[in-house]
Design a protein around this motif. Sequence first.
Motif, PDB file in Angstrom:
ATOM      1  N   PHE A 143       0.847  -1.193   0.000  1.00  9.97           N
ATOM      2  CA  PHE A 143       0.000   0.000   0.000  1.00  9.97           C
ATOM      3  C   PHE A 143       0.879   1.238   0.000  1.00  9.97           C
ATOM      4  O   PHE A 143       2.049   1.184   0.400  1.00  9.97           O
ATOM      5  CB  PHE A 143      -0.969   0.013   1.197  1.00  9.97           C
ATOM      6  CG  PHE A 143      -0.284   0.100   2.545  1.00  9.97           C
ATOM      7  CD1 PHE A 143       0.123  -1.054   3.210  1.00  9.97           C
ATOM      8  CD2 PHE A 143      -0.043   1.320   3.146  1.00  9.97           C
ATOM      9  CE1 PHE A 143       0.761  -0.982   4.431  1.00  9.97           C
ATOM     10  CE2 PHE A 143       0.582   1.397   4.374  1.00  9.97           C
ATOM     11  CZ  PHE A 143       0.996   0.237   5.017  1.00  9.97           C
ATOM     12  N   ASP A 144       0.305   2.350  -0.464  1.00 11.45           N
ATOM     13  CA  ASP A 144       1.006   3.633  -0.545  1.00 11.45           C
ATOM     14  C   ASP A 144       0.479   4.545   0.552  1.00 11.45           C
ATOM     15  O   ASP A 144      -0.629   5.063   0.464  1.00 11.45           O
ATOM     16  CB  ASP A 144       0.788   4.268  -1.925  1.00 11.45           C
ATOM     17  CG  ASP A 144       1.594   5.551  -2.101  1.00 11.45           C
ATOM     18  OD1 ASP A 144       2.391   5.882  -1.194  1.00 11.45           O
ATOM     19  OD2 ASP A 144       1.431   6.210  -3.144  1.00 11.45           O
ATOM     20  N   LEU A 145       1.283   4.713   1.623  1.00 13.86           N
ATOM     21  CA  LEU A 145       0.843   5.518   2.760  1.00 13.86           C
ATOM     22  C   LEU A 145       0.690   6.986   2.379  1.00 13.86           C
ATOM     23  O   LEU A 145      -0.126   7.696   2.954  1.00 13.86           O
ATOM     24  CB  LEU A 145       1.847   5.367   3.910  1.00 13.86           C
ATOM     25  CG  LEU A 145       1.420   5.939   5.273  1.00 13.86           C
ATOM     26  CD1 LEU A 145       0.198   5.192   5.790  1.00 13.86           C
ATOM     27  CD2 LEU A 145       2.568   5.857   6.268  1.00 13.86           C
ATOM     28  N   ASP A 146       1.458   7.440   1.373  1.00 13.97           N
ATOM     29  CA  ASP A 146       1.396   8.846   0.966  1.00 13.97           C
ATOM     30  C   ASP A 146       0.382   9.079  -0.144  1.00 13.97           C
ATOM     31  O   ASP A 146       0.223  10.209  -0.610  1.00 13.97           O
ATOM     32  CB  ASP A 146       2.777   9.314   0.492  1.00 13.97           C
ATOM     33  CG  ASP A 146       3.811   9.249   1.605  1.00 13.97           C
ATOM     34  OD1 ASP A 146       4.985   8.983   1.300  1.00 13.97           O
ATOM     35  OD2 ASP A 146       3.428   9.458   2.781  1.00 13.97           O
ATOM     36  N   PHE A 169      -4.596   0.102   0.440  1.00 11.34           N
ATOM     37  CA  PHE A 169      -4.981   1.514   0.559  1.00 11.34           C
ATOM     38  C   PHE A 169      -4.441   2.071   1.875  1.00 11.34           C
ATOM     39  O   PHE A 169      -4.239   1.329   2.844  1.00 11.34           O
ATOM     40  CB  PHE A 169      -6.512   1.678   0.553  1.00 11.34           C
ATOM     41  CG  PHE A 169      -7.197   1.098  -0.638  1.00 11.34           C
ATOM     42  CD1 PHE A 169      -7.457  -0.263  -0.704  1.00 11.34           C
ATOM     43  CD2 PHE A 169      -7.580   1.904  -1.695  1.00 11.34           C
ATOM     44  CE1 PHE A 169      -8.094  -0.800  -1.798  1.00 11.34           C
ATOM     45  CE2 PHE A 169      -8.221   1.369  -2.791  1.00 11.34           C
ATOM     46  CZ  PHE A 169      -8.467   0.010  -2.833  1.00 11.34           C
ATOM     47  N   ALA A 170      -4.247   3.367   1.900  1.00 12.09           N
ATOM     48  CA  ALA A 170      -4.010   4.049   3.165  1.00 12.09           C
ATOM     49  C   ALA A 170      -5.351   4.227   3.886  1.00 12.09           C
ATOM     50  O   ALA A 170      -6.340   4.598   3.278  1.00 12.09           O
ATOM     51  CB  ALA A 170      -3.337   5.397   2.937  1.00 12.09           C
ATOM     52  N   SER A 171      -5.379   3.934   5.212  1.00 10.83           N
ATOM     53  CA  SER A 171      -6.625   4.002   5.981  1.00 10.83           C
ATOM     54  C   SER A 171      -6.871   5.443   6.418  1.00 10.83           C
ATOM     55  O   SER A 171      -6.096   6.003   7.198  1.00 10.83           O
ATOM     56  CB  SER A 171      -6.536   3.075   7.207  1.00 10.83           C
ATOM     57  OG  SER A 171      -7.696   3.192   7.987  1.00 10.83           O
ATOM     58  N   HIS A 172      -7.960   6.064   5.901  1.00 11.18           N
ATOM     59  CA  HIS A 172      -8.287   7.463   6.188  1.00 11.18           C
ATOM     60  C   HIS A 172      -9.605   7.568   6.951  1.00 11.18           C
ATOM     61  O   HIS A 172     -10.427   6.647   6.954  1.00 11.18           O
ATOM     62  CB  HIS A 172      -8.403   8.262   4.886  1.00 11.18           C
ATOM     63  CG  HIS A 172      -7.072   8.579   4.255  1.00 11.18           C
ATOM     64  ND1 HIS A 172      -6.333   9.676   4.579  1.00 11.18           N
ATOM     65  CD2 HIS A 172      -6.359   7.900   3.314  1.00 11.18           C
ATOM     66  CE1 HIS A 172      -5.224   9.700   3.862  1.00 11.18           C
ATOM     67  NE2 HIS A 172      -5.212   8.617   3.087  1.00 11.18           N
ATOM     68  N   ARG A 173      -9.805   8.728   7.569  1.00 18.51           N
ATOM     69  CA  ARG A 173     -11.107   9.031   8.150  1.00 18.51           C
ATOM     70  C   ARG A 173     -12.147   9.201   7.047  1.00 18.51           C
ATOM     71  O   ARG A 173     -11.798   9.327   5.878  1.00 18.51           O
ATOM     72  CB  ARG A 173     -11.048  10.315   8.979  1.00 18.51           C
ATOM     73  CG  ARG A 173     -10.218  10.195  10.260  1.00 18.51           C
ATOM     74  CD  ARG A 173     -10.313  11.501  11.052  1.00 18.51           C
ATOM     75  NE  ARG A 173      -9.680  11.382  12.367  1.00 18.51           N
ATOM     76  CZ  ARG A 173      -8.409  11.685  12.594  1.00 18.51           C
ATOM     77  NH1 ARG A 173      -7.656  12.126  11.600  1.00 18.51           N
ATOM     78  NH2 ARG A 173      -7.890  11.547  13.806  1.00 18.51           N
ATOM     79  N   GLY A 178      -6.605  14.632   8.100  1.00 19.25           N
ATOM     80  CA  GLY A 178      -5.600  14.069   8.983  1.00 19.25           C
ATOM     81  C   GLY A 178      -4.728  13.029   8.303  1.00 19.25           C
ATOM     82  O   GLY A 178      -4.844  12.734   7.124  1.00 19.25           O
ATOM     83  N   SER A 179      -3.808  12.480   9.109  1.00 17.89           N
ATOM     84  CA  SER A 179      -2.889  11.460   8.607  1.00 17.89           C
ATOM     85  C   SER A 179      -3.548  10.094   8.659  1.00 17.89           C
ATOM     86  O   SER A 179      -4.398   9.825   9.502  1.00 17.89           O
ATOM     87  CB  SER A 179      -1.611  11.451   9.448  1.00 17.89           C
ATOM     88  OG  SER A 179      -0.978  12.715   9.409  1.00 17.89           O
ATOM     89  N   PRO A 180      -3.163   9.183   7.737  1.00 19.51           N
ATOM     90  CA  PRO A 180      -3.738   7.830   7.773  1.00 19.51           C
ATOM     91  C   PRO A 180      -3.286   7.058   9.000  1.00 19.51           C
ATOM     92  O   PRO A 180      -2.187   7.271   9.531  1.00 19.51           O
ATOM     93  CB  PRO A 180      -3.226   7.196   6.473  1.00 19.51           C
ATOM     94  CG  PRO A 180      -2.023   7.989   6.096  1.00 19.51           C
ATOM     95  CD  PRO A 180      -2.260   9.368   6.590  1.00 19.51           C
TER      96      PRO A 180
END
Length: 682
Positions: A143-146, A169-173, A178-180
């Motif tokens: 996954f791509d954190l950025d 996937f990066a886990s987002h709100r 904010g940051s994942p």
Amino acid sequence: MKSARLRAGSPLAGLVVLLVVALGFLAQRQITVAAFDRVEADGVAQDAQRIRIALDYEIRLLADYGATNSIWDSSFTDVRTADRAAFEADFPPQDIRRIYGVDGVVGTGPDGRPRVGGLAGPQAGFAPLPAELARPELLRRLFDLDGGAGSARCGVVQTTASPLLYCGFASHRGDSSGSPAGGLVYFKALDPDRLAMLGEQIGLPVELVDQAAPANGRSLALSSRLGELKVTTGTVDEDRIGLSVAVPTTAGSPILIGAVRERPIHATATATLRTGFLLTAAAAALLFGAVLVLVRRGVRRQVGPMLRTTEAVITSGDRSLRVHSDDRGEIGALGRAIDTMLETIAAQDADLERAAAAREEQLRATYAERRLNEQQARRRAQEMINSSVATIMDELRVVADKTEEVRGTADTIDEQVKATDSVAHRTVEQARQANGAIEQLETSLRKVEGIAHIISSVAAQTHLLALNATIEAVHAGEAGRGFSVVAGEVKDLATATTQSTGEITAIIRSLEANATAVTSALAAMTGGIGNLDTATSQVGAMTRRQHASIDLLNEFLDRAIRRISTMAHLSEHLERRDSPRAAISAQAWIHSGGHRHPAQVLDLSVSGTHLSGSRDIPLTTGDRVEVAILLEGDAPLTLSAEIVHHTTREDAVELGLRFADVPQSAADRIRHYVMTVLNGHG
């Protein structure tokens, strides 16, 4: 002696004729069978395209499911807090496998270390990841954190049990702020059962193989969402031809997906040539007494068109060419047999094109059905939201009325304080009246506080309704994806309402404290008329603070009303945002006030359109107009619309129009046109 030469020459001539026929058969076999073998290899290469399309379709389904659930407050919290029980409740292993075909979900930290989830095993709950897959350095590559919210990284990863398709996937709100919290990786196993299912879908039995097909056929490379697929075709034996597709993996050597199919074209060509040889040999025996030169000339005349046609088919690939042999001999029959085979191949190509068209139409119908289900879910959600909004709005209006009563009471107190300076002998009586007003104020504040508690309770019930709707959307699968977005919006609004009621309660507490202070000041003023000036100044300051508190209360009430009012149009906004939109270039005319203004269409959807026109068009936001759009090959499409945004450029003006009361026939026509453009046929 002449008779002896004839008797001696007859067997020799017969052998020569048979030799010529045999050589012609071998040459024809070399040319014709090789050509049809190449056609057959091309057909097998088309099978590789079907395998690529099936793999890309599986990856797209996995990416769509992952994109929806990686931008979700619940999954974000589960990954951030490593809450395994909540994660399993949000992603029930058996349900995601049965409904969505997902064989595993893993939540990791930013460093790739597993926190929650695993593979969906035969028992309840998640099974741990295989040791070779549970390595943080490997999971971090999936996954791509950025990457942005919903940005997928997909591929294949090899395990000892079976290869796994993945999308990370990066886990987002839910609001992508904010940051994942880390990564969410979704897996599909390429096990024998899934490969068998893919084989049924594409009409070709496929399986994992250990080695590539023999490299005596055609090799090519295909671009796909998994990278470059290397395809190899080759004959396994006289009756079968093999196909292997090398799929790259994230770590390790590529996996091989193979298939073996029969060779009907080769068998038909071989049998036809064999029959032609026998017929030609029989004809040669019957024509044994003919002159050798005439026989050679006749054979050359008959074989020439067939050879030229075959070479032309091999060179150009044009399957519409025919031998058109009018000869009545065996070679003529062979030419007609070749024509029959070419017609059979052309018919098979036509059948493949029709099957592809039917598949595309089926996909469009599936998409339309899914859109209808989403719209029905939104309508049901909007009905529940409207009910809650009506209740909350009634209670907020009561709060506003009570606030006005408090303001009137404060004004009365202020007037009494001002009158104290000129009418000192009535101070005690005024103080008693002020005490009564303060008691009424405290009673009103207690009512307002009760109403605030009611609003908080309604907001909590709305939050619970949104949570239940989220769970039902997960159970509904693909059809509930849009409903899940609606539930997330409702939950955010309920949270904002709860915050507003908390602020209102705090202000009410402040008003009660101020009222108590006013009461104490009035009591002191009643007991000592000598300190009247000091008391009146204190009461004046308190009433001013009370006015400020009431103004702040009104501000928060107005803010809460505006937030709740947006819920009434939430479904409409989401529906408009989810409508497929395609960038097109078409001519349009805007009719307003008896005038006709030319414009250019920039994009189009069922819900509205984006236009560009001259700067002197006298239109602005909120105007009602009629727009006529000229779609290619059709009569103009005329619809009523409202201008929802207006942007002026240096040399043009851009208008955003929202359609009103779109007839079903017009909606179907726009939807079909947009889908045609999006599919690359426009």
